[in-house]
Structures are given as structure tokens and as C-alpha cells.
Design a protein around this motif. Structure first.
Motif, PDB file in Angstrom:
ATOM      1  N   GLU B  27     -44.244  -1.849  -5.620  1.00  0.00           N
ATOM      2  CA  GLU B  27     -45.007  -3.194  -5.697  1.00  0.00           C
ATOM      3  C   GLU B  27     -43.977  -2.696  -7.354  1.00  0.00           C
ATOM      4  OE1 GLU B  27     -44.844  -5.628  -4.112  1.00  0.00           O
ATOM      5  OE2 GLU B  27     -44.242  -4.522  -2.728  1.00  0.00           O
ATOM      6  N   ALA B  28     -44.954  -2.078  -8.142  1.00  0.00           N
ATOM      7  CA  ALA B  28     -44.409  -1.399  -9.141  1.00  0.00           C
ATOM      8  C   ALA B  28     -43.045  -1.605 -10.052  1.00  0.00           C
ATOM      9  CB  ALA B  28     -44.836  -0.296  -9.941  1.00  0.00           C
ATOM     10  N   VAL B  29     -41.958  -0.785  -9.720  1.00  0.00           N
ATOM     11  CA  VAL B  29     -40.983  -1.432  -9.432  1.00  0.00           C
ATOM     12  C   VAL B  29     -40.490  -2.627  -9.864  1.00  0.00           C
ATOM     13  CG1 VAL B  29     -39.109  -0.853  -8.547  1.00  0.00           C
ATOM     14  CG2 VAL B  29     -40.567   1.296  -8.249  1.00  0.00           C
ATOM     15  N   LYS B  30     -40.801  -3.303  -8.673  1.00  0.00           N
ATOM     16  CA  LYS B  30     -40.257  -4.857  -8.275  1.00  0.00           C
ATOM     17  C   LYS B  30     -40.489  -5.162  -9.932  1.00  0.00           C
ATOM     18  CE  LYS B  30     -40.233  -4.556  -2.899  1.00  0.00           C
ATOM     19  NZ  LYS B  30     -41.005  -4.840  -2.322  1.00  0.00           N
ATOM     20  N   GLN B  31     -41.573  -5.162 -10.054  1.00  0.00           N
ATOM     21  CA  GLN B  31     -42.249  -5.445 -11.288  1.00  0.00           C
ATOM     22  C   GLN B  31     -41.817  -5.222 -12.511  1.00  0.00           C
ATOM     23  OE1 GLN B  31     -45.851  -7.318 -11.460  1.00  0.00           O
ATOM     24  NE2 GLN B  31     -45.992  -7.338  -9.003  1.00  0.00           N
ATOM     25  N   GLY B  32     -41.054  -4.451 -12.685  1.00  0.00           N
ATOM     26  CA  GLY B  32     -40.083  -4.122 -14.120  1.00  0.00           C
ATOM     27  C   GLY B  32     -38.251  -5.357 -13.457  1.00  0.00           C
ATOM     28  N   SER B  33     -38.014  -5.628 -15.286  1.00  0.00           N
ATOM     29  CA  SER B  33     -36.872  -6.109 -15.063  1.00  0.00           C
ATOM     30  C   SER B  33     -36.071  -4.985 -14.549  1.00  0.00           C
ATOM     31  CB  SER B  33     -36.974  -6.528 -16.734  1.00  0.00           C
ATOM     32  OG  SER B  33     -36.890  -5.380 -17.321  1.00  0.00           O
ATOM     33  N   ALA B  34     -34.616  -6.042 -14.596  1.00  0.00           N
ATOM     34  CA  ALA B  34     -33.511  -6.101 -13.030  1.00  0.00           C
ATOM     35  C   ALA B  34     -32.851  -4.968 -14.385  1.00  0.00           C
ATOM     36  CB  ALA B  34     -33.010  -6.713 -12.622  1.00  0.00           C
ATOM     37  N   VAL B  35     -32.389  -4.080 -12.988  1.00  0.00           N
ATOM     38  CA  VAL B  35     -31.208  -3.189 -13.799  1.00  0.00           C
ATOM     39  C   VAL B  35     -30.081  -2.976 -12.639  1.00  0.00           C
ATOM     40  CG1 VAL B  35     -30.576  -0.369 -14.840  1.00  0.00           C
ATOM     41  CG2 VAL B  35     -32.883  -1.244 -14.584  1.00  0.00           C
ATOM     42  N   VAL B  36     -29.146  -2.890 -12.841  1.00  0.00           N
ATOM     43  CA  VAL B  36     -27.556  -2.998 -11.735  1.00  0.00           C
ATOM     44  C   VAL B  36     -27.578  -2.044 -12.302  1.00  0.00           C
ATOM     45  CG1 VAL B  36     -25.900  -4.031 -10.980  1.00  0.00           C
ATOM     46  CG2 VAL B  36     -28.234  -5.263 -11.780  1.00  0.00           C
ATOM     47  N   GLY B  37     -26.841  -1.082 -11.227  1.00  0.00           N
ATOM     48  CA  GLY B  37     -25.588   0.089 -10.858  1.00  0.00           C
ATOM     49  C   GLY B  37     -24.154   0.575 -10.518  1.00  0.00           C
ATOM     50  N   LEU B  38     -23.174   0.615 -11.440  1.00  0.00           N
ATOM     51  CA  LEU B  38     -22.473   0.324 -10.185  1.00  0.00           C
ATOM     52  C   LEU B  38     -21.026   1.479 -10.682  1.00  0.00           C
ATOM     53  CD1 LEU B  38     -20.187  -3.367 -11.211  1.00  0.00           C
ATOM     54  CD2 LEU B  38     -22.198  -2.367 -12.344  1.00  0.00           C
ATOM     55  N   MET B  74     -34.469   2.217 -15.974  1.00  0.00           N
ATOM     56  CA  MET B  74     -35.510   2.574 -14.687  1.00  0.00           C
ATOM     57  C   MET B  74     -35.703   0.808 -15.109  1.00  0.00           C
ATOM     58  SD  MET B  74     -37.707   3.577 -18.316  1.00  0.00           S
ATOM     59  CE  MET B  74     -37.030   3.494 -20.154  1.00  0.00           C
ATOM     60  N   ALA B  75     -36.694   0.864 -13.850  1.00  0.00           N
ATOM     61  CA  ALA B  75     -37.514  -0.079 -13.911  1.00  0.00           C
ATOM     62  C   ALA B  75     -38.588  -0.024 -12.877  1.00  0.00           C
ATOM     63  CB  ALA B  75     -36.569  -1.701 -12.459  1.00  0.00           C
ATOM     64  N   GLY B  76     -40.180  -0.555 -13.981  1.00  0.00           N
ATOM     65  CA  GLY B  76     -41.835  -0.086 -13.426  1.00  0.00           C
ATOM     66  C   GLY B  76     -41.928   0.451 -14.498  1.00  0.00           C
ATOM     67  N   LEU B  77     -43.264   1.781 -13.940  1.00  0.00           N
ATOM     68  CA  LEU B  77     -43.743   2.339 -15.452  1.00  0.00           C
ATOM     69  C   LEU B  77     -42.716   2.764 -16.690  1.00  0.00           C
ATOM     70  CD1 LEU B  77     -47.007   3.129 -13.451  1.00  0.00           C
ATOM     71  CD2 LEU B  77     -46.681   0.870 -14.543  1.00  0.00           C
ATOM     72  N   THR B  78     -43.164   2.438 -17.366  1.00  0.00           N
ATOM     73  CA  THR B  78     -42.274   3.106 -18.345  1.00  0.00           C
ATOM     74  C   THR B  78     -42.401   4.608 -18.801  1.00  0.00           C
ATOM     75  OG1 THR B  78     -42.809   1.953 -19.914  1.00  0.00           O
ATOM     76  CG2 THR B  78     -40.020   1.428 -18.662  1.00  0.00           C
ATOM     77  N   LEU B 132     -35.356   4.490 -10.635  1.00  0.00           N
ATOM     78  CA  LEU B 132     -34.249   4.551 -11.247  1.00  0.00           C
ATOM     79  C   LEU B 132     -33.268   4.075 -10.220  1.00  0.00           C
ATOM     80  CD1 LEU B 132     -35.488   8.336 -12.845  1.00  0.00           C
ATOM     81  CD2 LEU B 132     -36.141   6.039 -13.805  1.00  0.00           C
ATOM     82  N   LEU B 133     -32.300   4.423 -11.506  1.00  0.00           N
ATOM     83  CA  LEU B 133     -30.781   4.067 -10.988  1.00  0.00           C
ATOM     84  C   LEU B 133     -29.846   5.468 -12.366  1.00  0.00           C
ATOM     85  CD1 LEU B 133     -29.563   0.330 -10.873  1.00  0.00           C
ATOM     86  CD2 LEU B 133     -30.478   2.523  -8.953  1.00  0.00           C
ATOM     87  N   VAL B 134     -29.278   6.230 -11.251  1.00  0.00           N
ATOM     88  CA  VAL B 134     -28.841   7.791 -12.668  1.00  0.00           C
ATOM     89  C   VAL B 134     -27.740   7.297 -12.341  1.00  0.00           C
ATOM     90  CG1 VAL B 134     -28.428   9.725 -12.847  1.00  0.00           C
ATOM     91  CG2 VAL B 134     -31.295   8.719 -11.792  1.00  0.00           C
ATOM     92  N   TYR B 145     -26.290   7.040  -8.259  1.00  0.00           N
ATOM     93  CA  TYR B 145     -27.919   7.420  -7.319  1.00  0.00           C
ATOM     94  C   TYR B 145     -29.298   6.321  -7.641  1.00  0.00           C
ATOM     95  CZ  TYR B 145     -26.018  11.745  -5.429  1.00  0.00           C
ATOM     96  OH  TYR B 145     -25.269  12.542  -4.978  1.00  0.00           O
ATOM     97  N   GLU B 146     -30.280   6.354  -6.629  1.00  0.00           N
ATOM     98  CA  GLU B 146     -31.127   5.189  -7.204  1.00  0.00           C
ATOM     99  C   GLU B 146     -32.269   5.964  -6.748  1.00  0.00           C
ATOM    100  OE1 GLU B 146     -34.289   2.420  -4.841  1.00  0.00           O
ATOM    101  OE2 GLU B 146     -33.117   3.571  -3.646  1.00  0.00           O
TER     102      GLU B 146
END
Lengths: 247, 245, 257
Positions: B27-38, B74-78, B132-134, B145-146
């Protein structure tokens, strides 16, 4: 009559005060050893030779040893020095490759990586003042490029189109300088074999720890090939004219 | 907020075979602002929206370089992310020093996955509260990777995490088959387009809040912030203009 | 489970009044919710197959593998939590390497199974840890002798000729029992394994899945590896045809690019 005491270097006892109160020490001589490795680049890759002898002091103790191994897909490693330490290194490399196999991710453990890894082990051990008593010659073909590197028990490293270890550094290296260096890209396999055999023959004539049963190996883009043991033609007629040794 | 007796620590299974503490960490991850990887066949891209607590404060960094061939968003607790990125940097250096090769991306992510797993099994610990998106490039090409608090690591063609990231995923799922042959520029714009879908009503992507990271066969890991992102934001707007014509 | 919520099920170091350790049973639940994994031991090899459930189309096919290798000759398949699986694989690799370092011979199946069983069991003893949410299938060849073991979250481990774990385990076991494992060849076992995974897959609940197949046998030189692509394709074809005659849902996705 007094009994005869045989003093082989590594069985020599150290003075009691050093054993009991002295600093921590490690093995300071090799015991069962292999002599020179000769290797150089040629048109298709790298060619290398070692003989099949592991000497115990000056005794020709084990006469069917292999001092070259293939590591991974495209890497050839030749060794001179202590055979026990070599076995340890083989085991370490085997572990490394098993781990790579387990990862199952298509990543490649190339020659340069293996060379770097061996070099780190050698330097690490010398820094513990407990060196592995070997010189290694690491060869491979990566992305169409030949690689040939050397590392010794100090962790000293260098890369060169021609490498000879042990006695070979004195007797084979000058031959390689003359016939190989500058022509690495043109030498055919037949020419390379001839030069290599010449080097090994000179070594057999003059190096008392060498043996006329040797293996040749090559590494090309196709992979590593290590030959069966073979002898060289030698000519000892001149021996009759040598005066002062034996009878 | 409901409570149950199985959710106090990560060393207790619930009767259904769940670990609530791990789910709460997600849930903490969902609080963070969004990140997109492709990724395409040559490149991998990260785009992120940065947040700023107020007008006088700077924006929170979202993308971190690990090595020349790898980066994370990253998204969540930085602050948890910093622990993980430090670890990744150490591992990347170790790979270079021991083997003289760049750390393979999959192994890097699995290394932090394994680290995170321990936190889900022992009393007195909490799972990492960050996703994390790596992205990275290695012998087998570009990768995305996620990583999530459960320690599970997955490889994707395209993915998003963080708040309202489902909207971005919907967009990605519709289009990911076309990413393979895209140029780096197209890929970044495509990423921004998906990222924009996660924004709240009235919010926009601009040079202040947008962060872009990419890596590829011939590109070292690069992070763009501020004015450097404007070029791509303009392309995004142009694309829209063309679509509406 | 009548004792749920009575407070006897919060710690792995607490027995319930009727002598059960609920935390272990709950961990087993995590396994039962996972995609199915099966193992078949036949006369000349062992086959592992896993139904890898995919939660997104964006996942890269053939990545995120559920069947892994420890040492060179040990196949490791699992049903349950993937992160716990990775923890156990790491342990199995350490055990295999350590044994080999000591004895210069590959660790025998019963030794690795025992050691992994002991390790898993240790996590059922202390309140500071939770049991692993994983059932592990180990497939090996000990000097041409195929071996298959399964380790449960309780630490219980047994040798099997055929075994299954995960959400389809009942149906899979029924299917396995119909096979004549003593006369089957590994190649046929690969196909049967694929068929069983396809038949237990519930396409109404889990839309996307990927089949993983591995083996260890003479043809793989005694090394554990994924089955060759041609055999894989053959197995999938066989599974799909068998599936249709069962008139199951036929909206399977293809597994490869």
C-alpha cells in the motif's frame, strides 16, 4: 655408518624457535610442479602447449598430467607451478561456472572476466602472504578478438601476443619474439604449430624439468580443443660430444 | 481502518495464507507518485512524476543511476529506496572489480529481492515500503524489472507502479506490442503519454515535475530533469495536436 | 479449522489444545493458492512441470522462471511464494556446493532432500520466524538413478514417483496415478506432464499462464535443464489436443514468442 638424511626443500624443518614463537608462516615452496607454458596468438586465435609432467623436486613424479583446462565456452587456461594449487584453482573456477549455469539467464562469463577473476584470486592470496604457487596463462576469443593474458603468484598481470612462463620465459620467448610478434594476424595454424613445437623442443633439450610428452591446445571462435599427448622428434647425436657430464 | 489479529508482524501467516504486513507495505508503494517503465529492442526507459511538498521546496528525486548500464525509479518510501540503491551500487561495483563486467540486470534485481524476502520472514523487521522499476542493459539486451516489498521480482515489456498507476498500465497493455521497434525518442514520448494518464484532474506534466531516465545499447544510463525534459514534453504535445487534427 | 481466532494460531511456537501448529497449516494454505507444480519420476529420468500463473500480459515470456537449478544436476520446482522459493534455492545451491567441495562428488538426492527438510523445519520452531510458504520439488539423477523428492512447509520430505503441489494438486494426483510411471520414457513423461498441467489449469479463474518444463535424464547428460524447444512444442501440442477432447476451456495463450 651414519644414516643418510635427504633434504628436499619443502621437507626441511624450520628451527624450533621459529616454529614455536615465530610469526605465522605459510608454505614457501611449491612441491609437485609443472614447468613452462608457451602460448601465442595466430590468425584464428591462440595456440598453447604444456608438457604432461608434474615433477617432485627433480624427480619426474607424475608423467600423465594435464596442465591446460577449458573454462566455460571459449576460454583456455594453462598453468605452471604447483599442481595442488592448480587443483584448488580448478575447483574454484568450477564453482564459479556452476553458479553461472544456475543463474540460467543467458549472460556470458567471458575470457576477460575469467582472467580478471583468476588475477584477483592470485593478488588476494599474495596479499595474505599465502600465494598460490602458479603462473597462469588465460586465452580466449571473444567477439572475434583474441585475448591472451598472464598472471603470476604476485598477482602481476600483463597481456601480450606471446606469453611463455617459467623456463619458457628465457628459452621460448626470444623465439616467439622473432617468429610471432608482428605476424600474429598472418600465421596459419600449420605455421603456428611448427613454431610452438620448435619452442617445446628447445625447452625439452635444455629444461631439466621438461618431458617429451606434451599436449597442444587451441582456442578459436569455435571453442577450445586440447590434443591428446604426443612426443616431439628429437635428435641427441650431439650428446656424444658433450664432455664433462656423466662418464 | 479495519484490524485483524494476523497483521501485526511479517512472521505471522493469516488463515488464508497471506502476510498482511507485506500487503500493507505494498500500500505504501501505491501512495508514491507514479513511475512508468518500458523498453524496445535497444532501449529501456523510465519516466516519473516528481512531487514537491510546497512551493518553496524542491521536487523529490525519483530516478537514481546505479551504474553506467543500470538505473532505478521508485515509488513509496524513498528512504528505503536509498538503502536498496546503495546496495545495488555496491553490488555493481563488486561485479566490475571481481569479474570486470557490468552486473547483469536480472541478478541485480534478484539480489535486492532476496534481501527483501528476509524482511518478510523475521519478527522485528518490516518489509521495505518501496517499489522499484529497474532498467538496464546487458549481454541479453535491455531489461525492465519490477521489484516490490514482497521480494518478488518480475520482468516486463512495460509496467508502472505508484499512485493511479493502473491507468498507465491500461495504456501500456494496449500498446506494448508496438514498442519493440520504437526509437528512443518515441519510446520516451510513449512513456510520458502513459504517465500522463496517472495524473489527477487538473495536473499536468511540465519541466519541473517530470523526470526521464534511459539506457540502451549505445546509451549510458542518463537521467533528464528540468529543462532537459522540455524537448520530450513538447513532442508529447505535438503528438496530441496531430492526433486531434 | 475451529480454533481459528482463538489465539492458538498466531505463533509457530504455539500448539493448539488439540496438538496442532496452525501457522504451519496456514503456510500450507499459501502453497495451495499457488499455480500447480508436478514432478514425474520415470525409469530413465525425472520431469518437472509448473503452471506459472501470469497476472499481466506485460510480463516477458520465459522470464521470471519458477523452475531453477541448484548445483548442476538438481532441478528445483516450487508451488507457493516465489520470494520464499528463491530463498530456498539459494540454500540448496549452498548445500550442493558445500557438499561437492568436501567430497568432490555431487550431493545425492536423499542428502539434499534431508538437508533442505531440516532447514525448512527449523522455520517451524521459533516464534521469531514464519514457515516457508513453499512446497519444493527436487529432481535429480544420482549416477543414472532418477530421484524425486518433495519438501512441505512443515519440513516433511518424502521421495516420490509422482507428486504435485499447488491449487491443482488433487486433480493432478488423480491424473498422475493413472500413468504407468515404470514403463514411461522421459520424453513421454514430458508430454504427460504438459498435459496434466494443461488439464488442471482453470482458465476461468486464471486467464494467463505459462507452462514451464524441465528434465534431468541421460539425454540431458545428467544435468538439469529446460527441455529442448522442439520437445516443448511437441508437448504443448499434445497437451492442447488432449485438452480439447476433455472439452475444457480452450482459450489458452501460447507460451512462447
Amino acid at each position: 655408518m651414519d644414516s643418510i638424511t635427504l633434504k628436499v626443500p619443502h621437507t626441511t624443518e624450520r628451527p624450533a624457535e621459529i616454529t614455536n614463537y615465530g610469526p605465522t608462516t605459510h608454505i614457501s615452496q611449491p612441491s609437485v610442479t609443472g614447468t613452462s607454458v608457451v602460448a601465442f596468438k595466430y590468425k584464428d586465435g591462440i595456440i598453447m602447449a604444456t608438457d604432461c609432467l608434474a615433477s617432485y623436486g627433480s624427480m619426474a613424479r607424475f608423467r600423465n598430467e594435464t596442465r591446460m583446462i577449458s573454462v566455460g565456452n571459449n576460454t583456455l587456461v594453462g598453468m605452471s607451478g604447483d599442481t595442488g594449487d592448480f587443483q584448488h584453482m580448478k575447483h574454484t573456477l568450477e564453482n564459479l561456472l556452476t553458479h553461472e549455469y544456475d543463474m540460467d539467464d543467458g549472460q556470458n562469463m567471458g575470457t576477460r572476466s575469467i582472467y580478471k577473476y583468476i588475477s584477483n584470486i592470485m593478488y588476494g592470496r599474495r596479499s595474505k602472504i599465502d600465494p598460490l604457487w602458479n603462473s597462469y596463462v588465460v586465452a580466449g576469443v571473444e567477439n572475434g578478438e583474441s585475448f591472451l593474458g598472464f598472471v603470476d603468484y604476485y598477482g602481476t598481470t600483463y597481456q601480450s601476443p606471446t606469453i611463455a612462463t617459467g623456463f619458457g620465459a628465457y628459452l621460448a620467448q626470444p623465439i616467439l619474439r622473432k617468429y610471432v610478434e608482428g605476424h600474429e594476424d598472418e600465421l596459419t595454424e600449420e605455421e603456428a604449430v611448427r613454431i610452438l613445437d620448435d619452442c617445446m623442443r628447445v625447452l625439452y633439450y635444455r629444461d631439466g624439468r621438461s618431458f617429451n610428452k606434451l599436449r597442444r591446445a587451441k582456442v578459436t571462435a569455435e571453442g577450445v580443443e586440447i590434443s591428446e599427448p604426443y612426443p616431439l622428434d628429437t635428435n641427441w647425436t650431439i650428446a656424444n660430444y658433450v664432455v664433462g657430464y656423466g662418464s | 481502518m479495519f484490524r485483524n489479529q494476523y497483521d501485526n508482524d511479517s512472521s505471522t501467516w493469516s488463515p488464508q495464507g497471506r502476510i498482511f504486513q507485506v500487503e500493507y507495505a505494498s500500500e505504501a508503494v501505491k501512495q508514491g507518485s507514479a513511475v512508468v517503465g518500458l523498453k524496445s529492442k535497444d532501449h529501456a526507459v523510465l519516466v516519473a512524476v516528481k512531487r514537491s511538498p510546497n512551493e518553496l521546496a524542491s521536487y523529490q528525486k525519483k530516478i537514481i543511476r546505479i551504474d553506467d548500464h543500470m538505473g532505478i525509479a521508485m515509488a513509496g518510501l524513498t528512504s528505503d529506496a536509498r538503502v536498496l540503491s546503495n546496495y545495488l551500487r555496491t553490488e555493481a561495483m563488486r561485479s566490475k572489480m571481481v569479474y570486470g563486467r557490468a552486473l547483469p540486470v536480472g541478478r541485480a534485481v534478484n539480489a535486492i529481492g532476496d534481501k527483501a524476502q528476509t524482511n518478510t520472514q523475521e519478527y522485528g523487521r518490516r518489509p521495505y515500503g518501496v517499489g522499484l522499476l529497474v532498467i538496464g542493459h546487458d549481454d541479453t539486451g535491455p531489461h525492465l524489472y519490477e521489484f516490490n516489498p514482497s521480494g518478488i521480482v518480475s520482468e516486463y515489456y512495460a509496467y508502472s507502479i505508484g499512485s493511479r498507476s493502473q491507468s498507465a498500465r491500461t495504456n501500456l497493455e494496449r500498446n506494448f506490442e508496438t514498442f519493440q521497434d520504437m526509437s528512443l525518442k518515441e519510446l520516451i514520448v510513449q512513456g510520458l503519454r502513459s504517465l500522463r494518464d496517472t495524473l489527477q484532474q487538473g495536473k499536468q506534466l511540465d519541466a519541473l515535475n517530470t523526470s526521464i531516465g534511459f539506457v540502451g545499447k549505445d546509451n549510458k544510463m542518463t537521467i533528464l530533469d528540468g529543462q532537459d525534459t522540455q524537448e520530450y514534453l513538447d513532442l508529447l504535445d505535438e503528438g496530441e495536436a496531430m492526433d486531434t487534427e | 479449522m475451529t480454533s481459528i481466532g482463538t489465539g492458538y494460531d498466531l505463533s509457530v511456537s504455539t500448539y493448539s489444545p488439540d496438538g496442532r501448529v496452525f501457522q504451519v497449516e496456514y503456510a500450507q494454505k499459501a502453497v495451495d493458492n499457488s499455480g500447480t507444480a508436478i514432478g514425474l519420476r520415470v525409469k530413465d529420468g525425472v520431469v518437472l512441470a509448473v503452471e506459472k500463473i501470469k497476472h499481466s500480459r506485460l510480463l516477458v515470456p520465459n522470464s521470471n522462471k519458477r523452475i531453477m537449478t541448484a548445483g548442476k544436476h538438481i532441478g528445483f520446482a516450487s508451488a507457493g511464494w516465489m520470494s520464499d522459493t528463491r530463498h530456498l534455492v539459494k540454500r540448496a545451491r549452498d548445500e550442493a556446493r558445500h557438499y561437492y567441495g568436501t567430497y568432490k562428488t555431487e550431493i545425492p538426492a536423499k542428502i539434499i532432500a534431508e538437508r533442505m527438510g531440516m532447514y525448512v523445519q527449523a522455520y517451524t520452531l521459533y516464534s521469531a520466524v514464519r514457515p516457508f510458504g513453499v512446497s519444493t520439488l527436487l529432481a535429480t539423477m544420482d549416477n543414472n538413478d532418477p530421484q524425486l523428492y518433495m519438501i512441505e512447509p512443515s519440513g516433511q520430505y518424502m521421495g516420490y514417483r509422482g507428486c504435485a503441489a499447488g491449487k491443482g494438486k488433487q486433480a493432478a494426483k488423480t491424473e498422475i496415478e493413472k500413468l504407468d510411471l515404470d514403463s514411461l520414457s522421459v520424453r513421454d513423461a514430458v508430454k504427460e506432464a504438459a498435459r496434466i498441467i494443461y488439464s488442471v489449469h482453470d482458465s476461468t479463474k486464471d486467464k494467463l499462464f505459462e507452462l514451464e518444463l524441465s528434465w534431468v535424464c541421460a539425454e540431458s547428460n545428467g544435468v538439469h535443464t529446460h527441455v529442448p524447444q522442439d520437445l516443448f512444442d511437441e508437448a504443448v501440442e499434445y497437451a492442447e489436443n488432449a485438452d480439447n477432447s476433455d472439452d475444457e476451456g480452450d482459450e489458452e495463450m501460447e507460451d512462447d514468442e
